[in-house]
Design an enzyme around this catalytic site. Structure first.
Site, PDB file in Angstrom:
ATOM      1  N   SER A  87       1.580 -10.115  -0.833  1.00 28.74           N
ATOM      2  CA  SER A  87       1.360  -8.480  -0.866  1.00 28.74           C
ATOM      3  C   SER A  87       1.506  -7.906   0.691  1.00 28.74           C
ATOM      4  O   SER A  87       1.781  -6.581   0.368  1.00 28.74           O
ATOM      5  CB  SER A  87      -0.267  -8.126  -1.177  1.00 28.74           C
ATOM      6  OG  SER A  87      -1.152  -9.014  -0.177  1.00 28.74           O
ATOM      7  N   LYS A 143       0.745  -1.325   0.191  1.00 31.37           N
ATOM      8  CA  LYS A 143       0.172  -0.101  -0.088  1.00 31.37           C
ATOM      9  C   LYS A 143       0.846   1.291   0.145  1.00 31.37           C
ATOM     10  O   LYS A 143       0.406   2.284  -0.429  1.00 31.37           O
ATOM     11  CB  LYS A 143      -0.996   0.030   1.155  1.00 31.37           C
ATOM     12  CG  LYS A 143      -2.014  -0.818   0.965  1.00 31.37           C
ATOM     13  CD  LYS A 143      -3.281  -0.539   1.991  1.00 31.37           C
ATOM     14  CE  LYS A 143      -4.538  -1.704   1.564  1.00 31.37           C
ATOM     15  NZ  LYS A 143      -4.302  -3.086   1.752  1.00 31.37           N
ATOM     16  N   GLU A 153      -9.580   7.362   3.651  1.00 35.58           N
ATOM     17  CA  GLU A 153     -10.787   6.568   4.510  1.00 35.58           C
ATOM     18  C   GLU A 153      -9.948   5.112   4.731  1.00 35.58           C
ATOM     19  O   GLU A 153      -9.031   4.782   3.898  1.00 35.58           O
ATOM     20  CB  GLU A 153     -12.024   6.188   3.711  1.00 35.58           C
ATOM     21  CG  GLU A 153     -11.938   5.139   2.542  1.00 35.58           C
ATOM     22  CD  GLU A 153     -10.858   5.281   1.484  1.00 35.58           C
ATOM     23  OE1 GLU A 153     -10.626   6.437   0.978  1.00 35.58           O
ATOM     24  OE2 GLU A 153     -10.160   4.289   0.900  1.00 35.58           O
TER      25      GLU A 153
HETATM   26  C1  LIG Z   1      -5.037  -4.016   1.601  1.00 36.35           C
HETATM   27  C2  LIG Z   1      -4.315  -5.181   1.298  1.00 36.35           C
HETATM   28  C3  LIG Z   1      -4.979  -6.191   0.348  1.00 36.35           C
HETATM   29  C4  LIG Z   1      -5.963  -5.958  -0.499  1.00 36.35           C
HETATM   30  O1  LIG Z   1      -6.003  -4.855  -1.350  1.00 36.35           O
HETATM   31  P1  LIG Z   1      -5.663  -4.868  -2.798  1.00 36.35           P
HETATM   32  O2  LIG Z   1      -5.951  -3.437  -3.375  1.00 36.35           O
HETATM   33  O3  LIG Z   1      -6.680  -5.751  -3.484  1.00 36.35           O
HETATM   34  O4  LIG Z   1      -4.331  -4.984  -2.964  1.00 36.35           O
HETATM   35  C5  LIG Z   1      -4.301  -7.324   0.153  1.00 36.35           C
HETATM   36  N1  LIG Z   1      -3.172  -7.690   0.849  1.00 36.35           N
HETATM   37  C6  LIG Z   1      -2.582  -6.815   1.952  1.00 36.35           C
HETATM   38  C7  LIG Z   1      -1.417  -7.222   2.613  1.00 36.35           C
HETATM   39  C8  LIG Z   1      -3.446  -5.506   2.111  1.00 36.35           C
HETATM   40  O5  LIG Z   1      -2.892  -4.802   3.086  1.00 36.35           O
END
Ligand SMILES: *Cc1c(COP(=O)(O)O)cnc(C)c1O
Length: 394
Positions: A376, A87, A109
């Site tokens: 992610s 993010k 938000e």
């Molecule tokens: C917020 C988040 C997601 C989901 O958000 P996307 O916009 O779909 O990438 C996925 N993995 C993590 C670790 C997150 O913090």
């Protein structure tokens, strides 16, 4: 200069009140001007390197691969980014953009608080005022992230309306933006919302896929057979996928949350079982009840607990270029444990969804070549929830 994309097939667009259009135009114009500007790119790339820690490694996970029947399994380590997930790539880029637009104040938000923390981090770095809207219930559930945001100098504004969750926090953020648009930039946290946001966010996350492409070519001398990522709003996934969309030989799989199971109605699988409609200013697949009201999403992972999805994913679904699957909370928890136990990596519950699809398809995927999964984020934020669900005594 190429115009900033507004629609992906029939999806996307701007379904917003007239008062917001001028602000979206201003943002689109600024981004069109700056996206290839050497000064802007140089500043962003410098920070992605020295501050975020990019490029993140593409790590060969041998033991996890073996467990899934995959000879060459690679994890793209977004969990090693500053603040623990992808993010920050987006938050930092948008805050830089806001500065160049002469804005002095940042709003956002947040649901689980991860995007709020990333935005508060970027605002702190540039000494900008930051206000994060968050549902009252979410603030109680995500106390640690509320504390982090406050430590970083952000104001966290509780939203009592409705269920005290993300949906109403988003409405409040939009109200603030419309009122204070002159000096304020609204940082949206995923590849969702009215144009130009989905294109800007995808562009800022594209670094994930571009690095992966270079790294796998260096490591394997070929492209991956399969690329996998989890899909909430879809920003980490689209950032990874965009680098491979034109390579027909690369299979691309997005993984949504099936929650308690698709059949129970308690899930977040908007692409798998939703219908197109309008949510948060954009036309895309979303979860709706029989009357067309937006339905509540459910997932063990807060980041996938969203009834909509970014418009480009809807288009990629309908064209068939990307295949979307959904895995349950239980399958995600199993992948979470397995990754902890084989690789010494605690993955985010969101990322665990992407890994879980390998339990079903690992052997088949293996036949097509190296498999890359976007990890992610890290799972430190999820340890309370995961230990309760897994029955770990402390
Ligand atoms: C917020 C988040 C997601 C989901 O958000 P996307 O916009 O779909 O990438 C996925 N993995 C993590 C670790 C997150 O913090």
């Amino acid at each position: 200069m190429a115009e900033v994309t507004q629609r992906f097939g029939p999806f996307g667009g701007r379904y917003v009140p007239e008062t917001v259009i001028a602000a979206l135009d201003e943002l689109a114009d600024a981004y069109q001007r700056l996206r290839d500007d050497p000064g802007f790119r140089g500043e962003l790339e410098g920070l992605l390197g020295a501050y975020v820690g990019r490029p993140t490694p593409l790590y060969r996970a041998r033991r996890l691969g073996e467990a899934y029947g995959i000879g060459r399994l690679y994890l793209k380590r977004e969990d090693l980014c500053h603040t623990g997930a992808h993010k920050i790539n987006n938050a930092l880029g948008q805050v830089l953009l806001a500065r160049r637009m002469g804005k002095r104040r940042i709003i956002a938000e947040t649901g689980a608080g991860q995007h709020g923390v990333a935005t508060a981090t970027a605002a702190s770095l540039f000494g900008m005022e930051c206000c994060v809207y968050m549902g009252r219930l979410d603030m109680r559930r995500q106390r640690l992230n509320v504390i982090r945001m406050k430590m970083l100098g952000a104001e966290v504004r509780p939203v009592d309306a409705g269920t005290g969750t993300l949906k109403h926090a988003t409405s409040e953020a939009i109200r603030d933006w419309v009122t204070n648009v002159e000096g304020t930039h609204y940082v949206i946290g995923s590849a969702v919302g009215p144009a130009p946001y989905p294109e800007i966010v995808a562009d800022l996350q594209r670094v994930i896929g571009d690095e992966t492409r270079e790294q796998i070519l260096a490591e394997e001398g070929r492209l991956p057979g399969t690329v996998v990522a989890c899909v909430g709003g879809g920003s980490n996934a689209i950032g990874m996928f965009r680098a491979f969309l034109d390579d027909a030989e690369v299979a691309i799989v997005g993984v949504e949350a099936a929650g308690d199971g698709i059949g129970t109605g308690r899930h977040g699988a908007s692409l798998s079982v939703g219908r197109p409609g309008v949510l948060h200013g954009s036309y895309s697949y979303l979860l709706q009840d029989d009357d067309g009201q937006v339905a509540e999403a459910h997932s063990i992972s807060a980041g996938l607990d969203y009834p909509g999805v970014g418009p480009q994913h809807s288009h990629l679904r309908d064209t068939g270029r990307v295949r979307y699957e959904a895995v349950t909370d239980a399958e995600a928890l199993e992948a979470f444990s397995l990754t902890c136990g084989t690789e010494g990596i605690i993955p985010a519950l969101e990322s665990s969804h992407a890994l879980a699809v390998l339990a079903r398809e690992g052997r088949v995927m293996d036949a097509a070549g190296p498999v890359v999964v976007c990890l992610s984020g890290r799972g430190d934020k999820d340890v309370d929830q995961a230990s309760a669900a897994l029955g770990i005594d402390v």
